[in-house]
Design an enzyme around this catalytic site. Structure first.
Site, PDB file in Angstrom:
ATOM      1  N   HIS A   1       0.857  -1.185   0.000  1.00 32.24           N
ATOM      2  CA  HIS A   1       0.000   0.000   0.000  1.00 32.24           C
ATOM      3  C   HIS A   1       0.901   1.246   0.000  1.00 32.24           C
ATOM      4  O   HIS A   1       2.049   1.192   0.458  1.00 32.24           O
ATOM      5  CB  HIS A   1      -0.893  -0.033   1.254  1.00 32.24           C
ATOM      6  CG  HIS A   1      -1.852   1.085   1.366  1.00 32.24           C
ATOM      7  ND1 HIS A   1      -1.532   2.282   1.964  1.00 32.24           N
ATOM      8  CD2 HIS A   1      -3.138   1.208   0.964  1.00 32.24           C
ATOM      9  CE1 HIS A   1      -2.571   3.089   1.924  1.00 32.24           C
ATOM     10  NE2 HIS A   1      -3.559   2.460   1.318  1.00 32.24           N
TER      11      HIS A   1
ATOM     12  N   THR B   1       1.318   3.665   1.879  1.00 39.92           N
ATOM     13  CA  THR B   1       1.914   4.073   3.153  1.00 39.92           C
ATOM     14  C   THR B   1       3.022   3.136   3.618  1.00 39.92           C
ATOM     15  O   THR B   1       3.724   3.451   4.578  1.00 39.92           O
ATOM     16  CB  THR B   1       0.848   4.125   4.263  1.00 39.92           C
ATOM     17  OG1 THR B   1       0.322   2.806   4.470  1.00 39.92           O
ATOM     18  CG2 THR B   1      -0.266   5.082   3.918  1.00 39.92           C
ATOM     19  N   LYS B   2       3.176   1.991   2.956  1.00 40.58           N
ATOM     20  CA  LYS B   2       4.096   0.968   3.455  1.00 40.58           C
ATOM     21  C   LYS B   2       5.555   1.277   3.098  1.00 40.58           C
ATOM     22  O   LYS B   2       5.861   2.219   2.378  1.00 40.58           O
ATOM     23  CB  LYS B   2       3.681  -0.398   2.921  1.00 40.58           C
ATOM     24  CG  LYS B   2       2.299  -0.861   3.395  1.00 40.58           C
ATOM     25  CD  LYS B   2       2.196  -0.874   4.906  1.00 40.58           C
ATOM     26  CE  LYS B   2       0.942  -1.578   5.412  1.00 40.58           C
ATOM     27  NZ  LYS B   2      -0.301  -0.848   5.132  1.00 40.58           N
ATOM     28  N   ASN B   3       6.469   0.428   3.585  1.00 41.87           N
ATOM     29  CA  ASN B   3       7.904   0.690   3.433  1.00 41.87           C
ATOM     30  C   ASN B   3       8.349   0.682   1.977  1.00 41.87           C
ATOM     31  O   ASN B   3       9.306   1.365   1.611  1.00 41.87           O
ATOM     32  CB  ASN B   3       8.707  -0.300   4.266  1.00 41.87           C
ATOM     33  CG  ASN B   3       8.485  -0.096   5.751  1.00 41.87           C
ATOM     34  OD1 ASN B   3       7.357   0.026   6.211  1.00 41.87           O
ATOM     35  ND2 ASN B   3       9.557  -0.052   6.522  1.00 41.87           N
TER      36      ASN B   3
END
Length: 386
Positions: A183, A185-187
């Site tokens: 997603h 927002t992920k790393n």
């Protein structure tokens, strides 16, 4: 106050990745194809697993993983401190989610609570590596082995994290599966998307087939590779594939992951130093020296009795400073859908419910400048020192 709004999170995509997306579009191969296969191979090598199976979301990955080990009438134990996807996947598979409360220091599932929830119907445990901090996997593995249970690690927050010298999501043999999220927002991101990793040959084959409508051969195998175009529908499947457009972004992001995570750690260290003596604010606990935290999110606790205002009021005050925050998470038994599914009401998960009232996520992403970090620190100290 900042002139420009600082979001809670923002993806960082290189020009090389953008060019690779354009190449996919111009090539005419937009769906799952050679770039997806390449991304899977590189991802498996990174975490140390035999198989990596790309999907269009981590939710899809969790659904496939649960279906490989549990079904109607079965129970799957997981944490109340997680996103809806974890429980949804269990419910999609026809199984019943069973919640085990968290450790109030790490916010991860408490192994002793898992033991209390095991019944003859229990088939699997889904530990969630909250915020990127590895769960106590030695204890969880011991429980799983004693009761012959599968383990599905929800690694949505934990890409790049490691436990006792091994990357989270690395293969551990039969009935051991891990699921990652991409997603925005992920790393790392692919826009939307996810990846399943495992060493379990049988589970990998089942999940790979199920993600593409149960077909024994995907479109890339039928049309782009040599061999016969005929295929079989082995089992009823789902439409969960990743596209080459997504993989073009993902395989470039993977090259930058360690640098991204190093920057996240730098920001966290600066936050910890700035907030360690701030009354009413509890910074995240130190990381086990045998583990590496991936720092997907930074989640201090706010004590209303000390500060004189609630977490929700804090978030509003931060917005007035032009800084975004987020909320990860409310204990899932307090949502009406899961209170019913788990047959639990308020008070059933005391540790998770208490943490859920105090927790807040501050901005944390690699593209933050040092000035951005200092703006967050100044705003938090201003608000919490009043």
């Amino acid at each position: 106050m900042r002139k420009e709004f600082l979001p809670f999170s923002k993806p960082q995509v290189s020009e090389e990745a953008i060019a690779d997306v354009c190449d996919s579009i111009r090539s005419g191969w937009l769906a799952m194809g050679p770039k997806t296969v390449d991304f899977e191979e590189k991802f498996a090598a990174y975490v140390g697993a035999k198989h990596a199976i790309s999907v269009n979301s981590a939710t899809a990955g969790l659904h496939l993983a649960v279906m490989s080990v549990a079904g109607p009438g079965d129970e799957v134990i997981t944490t109340p401190m997680t996103f809806a996807s974890t429980l949804n996947a269990i419910i999609y598979a026809g199984a019943r989610p069973v919640l085990a409360d968290i450790d109030p220091v790490t916010f991860n599932i408490e192994p002793r609570e898992i033991e209390k929830k095991i019944t003859s119907r229990t088939k699997a445990i889904i530990p969630v590596h909250f915020a990127g901090r590895p769960c106590d996997m030695d204890a969880i593995e011991k429980i799983a082995k004693a009761h012959d249970l599968a383990i599905i690690e929800d690694c949505a927050h934990a890409l790049g994290a490691s436990y006792h010298g091994k990357k989270i999501g690395g293969g551990k043999g039969a009935r051991r599966i891990a699921v990652f999220s991409f997603h925005p927002t992920k790393n790392i991101t692919t826009g939307e998307g996810g990846m399943i990793t495992t060493d379990d040959e049988e589970a990998a084959e089942q999940m790979s087939v199920q993600r593409q409508n149960g077909m024994s051969k995907g479109a890339w195998n039928r049309f782009a590779a040599k061999g016969k175009a005929h295929y079989d529908i082995a089992i009823p499947g789902l439409k969960y594939q990743m596209m080459d457009i997504q993989a073009a972004i993902g395989r470039d992001q993977l090259k930058h992951l360690d640098v991204f995570n190093a920057r996240r750690t730098e920001i966290v260290n600066r936050y910890n130093e700035a907030f360690k003596d701030l009354k009413g604010v509890t910074i995240p606990a130190p990381v086990d020296e045998k583990c590496v935290h991936s720092w997907h999110i930074y989640t201090p606790l706010l004590d209303e009795s000390v500060l004189g205002f609630s977490r929700d009021e804090f978030m509003e005050k931060m917005k007035e400073e032009n800084i975004g925050t987020a909320y990860h998470y409310q204990s899932v038994n307090l949502f009406s859908a899961y209170a019913k599914a788990c047959d639990l009401s308020r008070g059933a998960m005391p540790q998770a419910e208490k943490i859920g009232e105090q927790i807040v996520s501050l901005p944390l992403f690699p593209a933050m400048s040092d000035a951005d970090v200092e703006d967050v620190i100044d705003a938090v100290r201003k608000i919490c020192s009043c």
